[in-house]
Scaffold this motif. Structure first.
Motif, PDB file in Angstrom:
ATOM      1  N   LEU A   1       1.664 -10.490   7.250  1.00 40.43           N
ATOM      2  CA  LEU A   1       0.795  -9.526   7.913  1.00 40.43           C
ATOM      3  C   LEU A   1      -0.661  -9.769   7.529  1.00 40.43           C
ATOM      4  O   LEU A   1      -0.954 -10.152   6.397  1.00 40.43           O
ATOM      5  CB  LEU A   1       1.200  -8.099   7.527  1.00 40.43           C
ATOM      6  CG  LEU A   1       2.627  -7.686   7.895  1.00 40.43           C
ATOM      7  CD1 LEU A   1       2.904  -6.263   7.429  1.00 40.43           C
ATOM      8  CD2 LEU A   1       2.861  -7.798   9.398  1.00 40.43           C
ATOM      9  N   LYS A   2      -1.544  -9.509   8.466  1.00 37.04           N
ATOM     10  CA  LYS A   2      -2.969  -9.718   8.223  1.00 37.04           C
ATOM     11  C   LYS A   2      -3.589  -8.554   7.461  1.00 37.04           C
ATOM     12  O   LYS A   2      -4.377  -8.747   6.539  1.00 37.04           O
ATOM     13  CB  LYS A   2      -3.705  -9.917   9.548  1.00 37.04           C
ATOM     14  CG  LYS A   2      -5.194 -10.224   9.383  1.00 37.04           C
ATOM     15  CD  LYS A   2      -5.846 -10.523  10.715  1.00 37.04           C
ATOM     16  CE  LYS A   2      -7.317 -10.855  10.563  1.00 37.04           C
ATOM     17  NZ  LYS A   2      -7.554 -12.083   9.787  1.00 37.04           N
TER      18      LYS A   2
ATOM     19  N   GLY B   1       4.834   4.810  10.776  1.00 38.00           N
ATOM     20  CA  GLY B   1       5.084   3.484  10.219  1.00 38.00           C
ATOM     21  C   GLY B   1       3.887   2.964   9.450  1.00 38.00           C
ATOM     22  O   GLY B   1       2.754   3.024   9.926  1.00 38.00           O
ATOM     23  N   TYR B   2       4.148   2.481   8.251  1.00 37.69           N
ATOM     24  CA  TYR B   2       3.120   1.857   7.408  1.00 37.69           C
ATOM     25  C   TYR B   2       3.556   0.430   7.106  1.00 37.69           C
ATOM     26  O   TYR B   2       4.732   0.194   6.801  1.00 37.69           O
ATOM     27  CB  TYR B   2       2.961   2.606   6.087  1.00 37.69           C
ATOM     28  CG  TYR B   2       2.435   4.012   6.213  1.00 37.69           C
ATOM     29  CD1 TYR B   2       1.063   4.273   6.142  1.00 37.69           C
ATOM     30  CD2 TYR B   2       3.304   5.084   6.389  1.00 37.69           C
ATOM     31  CE1 TYR B   2       0.577   5.570   6.240  1.00 37.69           C
ATOM     32  CE2 TYR B   2       2.825   6.381   6.494  1.00 37.69           C
ATOM     33  CZ  TYR B   2       1.462   6.616   6.420  1.00 37.69           C
ATOM     34  OH  TYR B   2       0.975   7.902   6.523  1.00 37.69           O
ATOM     35  N   ALA B   3       2.616  -0.484   7.179  1.00 34.49           N
ATOM     36  CA  ALA B   3       2.923  -1.886   6.861  1.00 34.49           C
ATOM     37  C   ALA B   3       1.809  -2.459   5.997  1.00 34.49           C
ATOM     38  O   ALA B   3       0.649  -2.049   6.109  1.00 34.49           O
ATOM     39  CB  ALA B   3       3.064  -2.705   8.137  1.00 34.49           C
TER      40      ALA B   3
ATOM     41  N   ASP C   1       6.492 -11.810   2.492  1.00 33.70           N
ATOM     42  CA  ASP C   1       5.416 -11.243   1.667  1.00 33.70           C
ATOM     43  C   ASP C   1       4.785 -10.024   2.336  1.00 33.70           C
ATOM     44  O   ASP C   1       3.553  -9.901   2.444  1.00 33.70           O
ATOM     45  CB  ASP C   1       4.349 -12.306   1.362  1.00 33.70           C
ATOM     46  CG  ASP C   1       4.815 -13.296   0.306  1.00 33.70           C
ATOM     47  OD1 ASP C   1       5.978 -13.178  -0.143  1.00 33.70           O
ATOM     48  OD2 ASP C   1       4.030 -14.181  -0.074  1.00 33.70           O
ATOM     49  N   CYS C   2       5.643  -9.110   2.775  1.00 34.83           N
ATOM     50  CA  CYS C   2       5.157  -7.891   3.421  1.00 34.83           C
ATOM     51  C   CYS C   2       6.192  -6.774   3.276  1.00 34.83           C
ATOM     52  O   CYS C   2       7.373  -7.018   3.005  1.00 34.83           O
ATOM     53  CB  CYS C   2       4.835  -8.132   4.887  1.00 34.83           C
ATOM     54  SG  CYS C   2       6.224  -8.719   5.869  1.00 34.83           S
ATOM     55  N   ALA C   3       5.716  -5.546   3.440  1.00 35.33           N
ATOM     56  CA  ALA C   3       6.569  -4.366   3.308  1.00 35.33           C
ATOM     57  C   ALA C   3       6.248  -3.376   4.412  1.00 35.33           C
ATOM     58  O   ALA C   3       5.105  -3.285   4.876  1.00 35.33           O
ATOM     59  CB  ALA C   3       6.358  -3.701   1.945  1.00 35.33           C
ATOM     60  N   VAL C   4       7.274  -2.626   4.828  1.00 37.28           N
ATOM     61  CA  VAL C   4       7.116  -1.556   5.817  1.00 37.28           C
ATOM     62  C   VAL C   4       7.784  -0.296   5.291  1.00 37.28           C
ATOM     63  O   VAL C   4       8.897  -0.357   4.757  1.00 37.28           O
ATOM     64  CB  VAL C   4       7.735  -1.940   7.177  1.00 37.28           C
ATOM     65  CG1 VAL C   4       7.784  -0.727   8.116  1.00 37.28           C
ATOM     66  CG2 VAL C   4       6.944  -3.067   7.829  1.00 37.28           C
TER      67      VAL C   4
ATOM     68  N   SER D   1       2.840  -4.497  14.546  1.00 35.49           N
ATOM     69  CA  SER D   1       1.879  -4.808  15.604  1.00 35.49           C
ATOM     70  C   SER D   1       0.469  -4.380  15.217  1.00 35.49           C
ATOM     71  O   SER D   1      -0.504  -5.107  15.452  1.00 35.49           O
ATOM     72  CB  SER D   1       2.301  -4.130  16.904  1.00 35.49           C
ATOM     73  OG  SER D   1       1.366  -4.376  17.930  1.00 35.49           O
ATOM     74  N   ALA D   2       0.361  -3.206  14.597  1.00 36.25           N
ATOM     75  CA  ALA D   2      -0.947  -2.705  14.176  1.00 36.25           C
ATOM     76  C   ALA D   2      -1.539  -3.549  13.049  1.00 36.25           C
ATOM     77  O   ALA D   2      -2.761  -3.697  12.941  1.00 36.25           O
ATOM     78  CB  ALA D   2      -0.831  -1.249  13.737  1.00 36.25           C
ATOM     79  N   ALA D   3      -0.671  -4.118  12.213  1.00 31.73           N
ATOM     80  CA  ALA D   3      -1.137  -4.932  11.083  1.00 31.73           C
ATOM     81  C   ALA D   3      -1.600  -6.315  11.525  1.00 31.73           C
ATOM     82  O   ALA D   3      -2.529  -6.884  10.955  1.00 31.73           O
ATOM     83  CB  ALA D   3      -0.037  -5.072  10.036  1.00 31.73           C
ATOM     84  N   GLY D   4      -0.942  -6.857  12.538  1.00 38.44           N
ATOM     85  CA  GLY D   4      -1.256  -8.216  12.986  1.00 38.44           C
ATOM     86  C   GLY D   4      -0.518  -9.255  12.173  1.00 38.44           C
ATOM     87  O   GLY D   4      -0.255  -9.054  10.979  1.00 38.44           O
TER      88      GLY D   4
END
Length: 207
Positions: free
Chosen positions: A7-8, A24-26, A91-94, A123-126
């Motif tokens: 994620l960006k 949703g949080y990412a 390397d990301c979490a939701v 989607s919001a994170a990119g």
């Protein structure tokens, strides 16, 4: 592994399904400790929520973790995780937070709702691609500096720093697979007088 997707940015998005509010949080995370800190942060923020479901994926140890946080088994954490896996993310979490609205969604409805929560957060994170890059240093005179700084982006590189003294020292990175081509072109352009020094490797975002 020379490339991976992650994620960006950190993100937040939400929607409502049959009066239940899903948030949703990412976030990109480097390790399990960072993932746990992020999850605990959202849990503290939404201490009054009905559920704080989560999933995360790490390159380190090929780790995959999820929690239904009290929702029926397989209806929450797995759908959130599946979104990350289908997008080939690591390397990301939701975290998917739910405030129950009084209407039962059923197993299928929960799966769709939690999957959608994960999708809108991602989607919001990119999404970005990270590539293993060589970090190179080139020392040249001022007359060659312009040609060097034109060659670097042509080979997919990014200049990080330029130090102007008696000569110019340029530090930059480029994907490892592009390094042989860069060296060949640099040798040709400088008539064999200039060669780079490799000062390390690291993962960087590649456009």
């Amino acid at each position: 592994m020379n490339d991976y997707f992650t994620l960006k940015n950190e993100s937040r998005d939400e929607f409502t399904e049959k009066r239940s509010r899903f948030i949703g949080y990412a976030k990109p995370v480097a390790d399990a400790e960072e993932a746990a800190a992020f999850i605990n942060e959202i849990r503290s923020k939404h201490w009054d929520a009905t559920h704080n479901v989560y999933a995360y994926v790490l390159r380190e140890g090929q780790t995959r973790r999820y929690s239904d946080d009290g929702e029926p088994s397989g209806t929450a954490g797995v759908p959130v995780l599946d979104v990350l896996l289908k997008e080939n993310l690591t390397d990301c979490a939701v975290v998917a937070t739910r405030y129950f609205g009084g209407v039962l969604l059923g197993a299928g409805g929960l799966v769709r709702a939690y999957s959608h929560t994960s999708k809108i957060a991602v989607s919001a994170a990119g999404i970005i691609r990270m590539s293993l890059c060589d970090v190179l240093r080139v020392v040249c005179d001022y007359n060659f500096y312009g040609r060097l700084t034109a060659l670097i982006p042509d080979c997919g590189g990014v200049v990080e720093n330029a130090d102007f003294g008696e000569s110019v020292t340029v530090v930059f990175y480029l994907p490892c697979e592009n390094t042989p081509s860069f060296i060949s072109k640099l040798t040709e352009l400088s008539l064999g007088k200039i060669s780079p020094t490799n000062v390390g490797k690291r993962f960087e975002e590649v456009k």
